[in-house]
Design a protein around this motif. Structure first.
Motif, PDB file in Angstrom:
ATOM      1  N   ASP A  28       7.621   3.624   4.065  1.00 19.24           N
ATOM      2  CA  ASP A  28       8.357   2.401   4.427  1.00 19.24           C
ATOM      3  C   ASP A  28       8.163   1.307   3.397  1.00 19.24           C
ATOM      4  O   ASP A  28       9.055   0.488   3.175  1.00 19.24           O
ATOM      5  N   ASP A  29       7.015   1.303   2.730  1.00 16.05           N
ATOM      6  CA  ASP A  29       6.797   0.326   1.661  1.00 16.05           C
ATOM      7  C   ASP A  29       7.821   0.510   0.543  1.00 16.05           C
ATOM      8  O   ASP A  29       8.313  -0.451  -0.037  1.00 16.05           O
ATOM      9  N   MET A  61       3.680  -8.435   7.289  1.00 16.80           N
ATOM     10  CA  MET A  61       3.968  -7.357   8.250  1.00 16.80           C
ATOM     11  C   MET A  61       2.609  -6.945   8.798  1.00 16.80           C
ATOM     12  O   MET A  61       1.773  -6.379   8.085  1.00 16.80           O
ATOM     13  N   TRP A  72       4.432  -5.326  14.609  1.00 17.03           N
ATOM     14  CA  TRP A  72       4.800  -3.923  14.813  1.00 17.03           C
ATOM     15  C   TRP A  72       5.797  -3.767  15.963  1.00 17.03           C
ATOM     16  O   TRP A  72       6.755  -2.988  15.868  1.00 17.03           O
ATOM     17  N   HIS A  93       1.965   9.460   6.510  1.00 16.26           N
ATOM     18  CA  HIS A  93       2.858   9.441   5.336  1.00 16.26           C
ATOM     19  C   HIS A  93       2.723  10.642   4.419  1.00 16.26           C
ATOM     20  O   HIS A  93       3.399  10.717   3.384  1.00 16.26           O
ATOM     21  N   ASN A 133      -0.441   0.424  16.782  1.00 17.63           N
ATOM     22  CA  ASN A 133      -0.008   1.776  16.391  1.00 17.63           C
ATOM     23  C   ASN A 133      -1.168   2.653  15.913  1.00 17.63           C
ATOM     24  O   ASN A 133      -1.047   3.867  15.870  1.00 17.63           O
ATOM     25  N   GLN A 158       2.873  -6.514   2.716  1.00  9.81           N
ATOM     26  CA  GLN A 158       3.208  -5.362   3.560  1.00  9.81           C
ATOM     27  C   GLN A 158       2.104  -4.312   3.537  1.00  9.81           C
ATOM     28  O   GLN A 158       2.349  -3.117   3.684  1.00  9.81           O
ATOM     29  N   ASP A 184       0.880  -1.192   0.000  1.00 12.07           N
ATOM     30  CA  ASP A 184       0.000   0.000   0.000  1.00 12.07           C
ATOM     31  C   ASP A 184       0.906   1.227   0.000  1.00 12.07           C
ATOM     32  O   ASP A 184       0.808   2.114   0.829  1.00 12.07           O
ATOM     33  N   PRO A 226       9.009  -0.804   9.208  1.00 12.90           N
ATOM     34  CA  PRO A 226       8.364  -2.121   9.353  1.00 12.90           C
ATOM     35  C   PRO A 226       8.473  -2.991   8.093  1.00 12.90           C
ATOM     36  O   PRO A 226       8.907  -4.140   8.156  1.00 12.90           O
ATOM     37  N   ASP A 227       8.099  -2.439   6.948  1.00 13.58           N
ATOM     38  CA  ASP A 227       8.069  -3.240   5.720  1.00 13.58           C
ATOM     39  C   ASP A 227       9.477  -3.608   5.257  1.00 13.58           C
ATOM     40  O   ASP A 227       9.718  -4.756   4.836  1.00 13.58           O
ATOM     41  N   ASN A 247      -2.354   2.704   3.274  1.00 16.52           N
ATOM     42  CA  ASN A 247      -1.764   3.990   3.696  1.00 16.52           C
ATOM     43  C   ASN A 247      -2.418   5.156   2.951  1.00 16.52           C
ATOM     44  O   ASN A 247      -2.682   6.208   3.518  1.00 16.52           O
ATOM     45  N   GLU A 300      -2.517  -2.968  15.177  1.00 15.94           N
ATOM     46  CA  GLU A 300      -1.553  -2.418  14.199  1.00 15.94           C
ATOM     47  C   GLU A 300      -2.331  -2.080  12.938  1.00 15.94           C
ATOM     48  O   GLU A 300      -3.345  -2.717  12.648  1.00 15.94           O
ATOM     49  N   PHE A 301      -1.868  -1.121  12.137  1.00 14.89           N
ATOM     50  CA  PHE A 301      -2.641  -0.556  11.024  1.00 14.89           C
ATOM     51  C   PHE A 301      -3.105  -1.597   9.997  1.00 14.89           C
ATOM     52  O   PHE A 301      -4.294  -1.616   9.629  1.00 14.89           O
ATOM     53  N   ASN A 302      -2.210  -2.424   9.467  1.00 20.21           N
ATOM     54  CA  ASN A 302      -2.589  -3.350   8.380  1.00 20.21           C
ATOM     55  C   ASN A 302      -3.722  -4.279   8.813  1.00 20.21           C
ATOM     56  O   ASN A 302      -4.664  -4.529   8.062  1.00 20.21           O
TER      57      ASN A 302
HETATM   58  O1  RIB Z   1       1.572  -0.631  10.775  1.00 18.27           O
HETATM   59  C1  RIB Z   1       2.604  -0.468   9.832  1.00 18.27           C
HETATM   60  C2  RIB Z   1       2.166  -0.980   8.501  1.00 18.27           C
HETATM   61  O2  RIB Z   1       1.021  -0.255   8.049  1.00 18.27           O
HETATM   62  C3  RIB Z   1       3.223  -0.743   7.412  1.00 18.27           C
HETATM   63  O3  RIB Z   1       3.077  -1.714   6.425  1.00 18.27           O
HETATM   64  C4  RIB Z   1       2.861   0.597   6.875  1.00 18.27           C
HETATM   65  O4  RIB Z   1       3.313   0.803   5.546  1.00 18.27           O
HETATM   66  C5  RIB Z   1       1.354   0.502   6.891  1.00 18.27           C
HETATM   67  O5  RIB Z   1       0.922  -0.216   5.724  1.00 18.27           O
END
Ligand code: RIB
Ligand code: CA
Length: 309
Positions: free
Chosen positions: A9-10, A145, A185, A77, A154, A119, A5, A238-239, A34, A160-162
Motif C-alpha cells: 500500500d505504501d 496514517m 485504520w 505483505h 489491525n 505512512q 516503510d 491505507p497509505d 512492514n 494499528e500497526f504503525n
Molecule cells: O496499519 C496499516 C499501516 O501499517 C500502513 O501504513 C501499512 O503500510 C503499514 O505500514
C-alpha cells in the motif's frame, strides 16, 4: 515528502506522489516497519524506477524503533514486502545522508510549505523532532496514517500497526504541536478497500503501473482474503487513501478536531490511540481526525493513476 516503510500500500501512495500532476515530491525517506529497513529502501528505489522518477532522492532512515525491537508485517505483505515479486536490484542508488537529516534540511529549505506524508511507524519523524524541536513550526501539515478512531486495530484489537511498532514515537509526534491530520485504520476499512469485482477494470488495464500495483499488492490481497475474523476479498489502501486526500483535499468529507494520544506503557494496549471525540478529557485538540471520505473519487483517482501507460 513521503516517509514510508515501503510495502504494497505504501507503493501505491508513492506512485501518486511521483506521477500525479502538480505534485512536487521532494524526497522519500524510509523507515523500518512492514519490512526491514534494507528491504524497504530497496522497494522504494524499485518504485521510483518503475515510475520513471529516479530524480526523486530516497534516503535511508531508522532501522529500528526508538525503544523497542522491530515488529514487521511480512505475514501481510510477503517476504520482500512487494507481494513476493522479488524485483531485480534497483538501478537508482540511495541518496547520501540519513533520512532524518534530509527531513530537517527539507523543512528548512521549504519552511512553511513542506507537507510530510507519514505512512510508516513514526520513528524518523520522532528522531527529527528530538534533533530539532522547532520542526513543527516549519511544516505546513503532517499527514499521519496510524491509529484507530475508537474501533478495532489491525495488529492487536487495541492497536494499528504503525502506532504499535513505535508507540513512543507516535506519542512524541502527536504531542509536538504539528498541524496534524490523522488518517486512522478504521477509515481505511470503511472507505479504502476495493473488492475483487471493483478491481476488475484494473485487472483488465494491463498497463505497466496496473501490473506493478497488482504484483506488489498480491500478498495483502491474499492475506485479507484469509484473515481471521473476517475475510475481505480485496485490496486495502491505507497509505494511498491518505496520499489521495493530501493531493485532493475535497476527498475529505468530514473531520473532527480532537485530542489524540498513544499508549506506550501498557503491553496489553501498546499502540492504542486514544481519540477523545467528545473532549471529555478537556485537553486541547492536537489532531484533525478524518472521519468520512469520498470513496468514489478515491477509486477514480486510483484508476486514473494506474491507467497511465
Ligand atoms: O496499519 C496499516 C499501516 O501499517 C500502513 O501504513 C501499512 O503500510 C503499514 O505500514
Ligand atoms: Ca506503510
Amino acid at each position: 515528502m513521503i516517509d514510508t516503510d515501503t510495502a504494497g500500500d505504501d507503493v501505491t501512495a508513492m506512485l501518486f506522489g511521483l506521477l500525479w500532476p502538480d505534485v512536487a515530491l521532494e524526497a522519500v525517506t524510509v523507515c523500518c516497519g512492514n519490512v526491514y529497513l534494507e528491504q524497504a529502501t530497496r522497494n522504494a528505489l524499485n518504485t521510483v524506477e518503475v515510475a520513471g522518477r529516479p530524480d526523486v532522492p530516497v534516503y535511508a532512515g531508522a532501522a529500528r524503533p526508538l525503544v523497542r525491537d522491530l515488529v514487521t508485517a511480512h505475514y501481510v505483505h510477503g517476504p520482500d514486502g512487494m507481494g513476493g515479486a522479488n524485483f531485480p536490484e534497483p538501478t537508482p542508488s540511495l541518496a547520501e545522508g540519513h533520512a532524518v537529516d534530509a527531513l530537517i534540511e527539507l523543512s528548512r529549505r521549504h519552511a512553511g510549505e513542506l507537507e510530510i506524508i507519514a505512512q510508516a511507524p513514526l520513528t524518523n519523524i520522532a528522531l527529527a523532532l528530538l534533533l530539532d524541536p522547532e520542526l513543527p513550526s516549519r511544516v505546513r501539515r503532517l499527514w499521519v496514517m496510524g491509529g484507530s478512531n475508537n474501533r478495532l486495530g489491525n495488529i492487536t484489537p487495541a492497536a494499528e500497526f504503525n502506532f504499535y511498532v513505535d508507540p513512543e514515537a507516535a506519542h512524541l509526534v502527536l504531542a509536538a504541536g504539528f498541524e496534524l491530520t490523522l488518517v486512522p485504520w478504521d477509515l481505511c476499512i470503511d472507505y479504502g478497500i476495493l473488492l475483487r469485482d471493483e478491481l476488475r477494470p484494473v485487472l483488465d488495464m494491463r498497463t505497466k503501473l496496473s501490473e506493478f500495483y497488482l504484483q506488489v499488492n498480491r500478498s495483502v490481497w491474499e492475506f485479507s482474503t484469509k484473515a481471521e475474523g473476517g475475510s475481505i476479498d480485496g485490496i486495502s489502501h491505507p497509505d494511498s487513501l491518505m496520499m489521495a486526500m493530501a493531493i485532493e483535499h475535497n476527498l475529505i468529507l468530514e473531520t473532527r478536531d480532537c485530542f489524540v494520544d498513544v499508549e506506550y506503557s501498557s503491553e496489553l494496549t501498546r499502540g492504542y490511540s486514544l481519540v477523545d471525540l467528545n473532549a471529555v478529557l478537556h485537553k486541547p485538540s492536537n489532531a484533525t481526525v478524518v472521519t468520512r471520505v469520498d470513496r468514489d473519487r478515491f477509486k477514480a483517482m486510483l484508476f486514473e493513476l494506474l491507467s497511465r501507460s
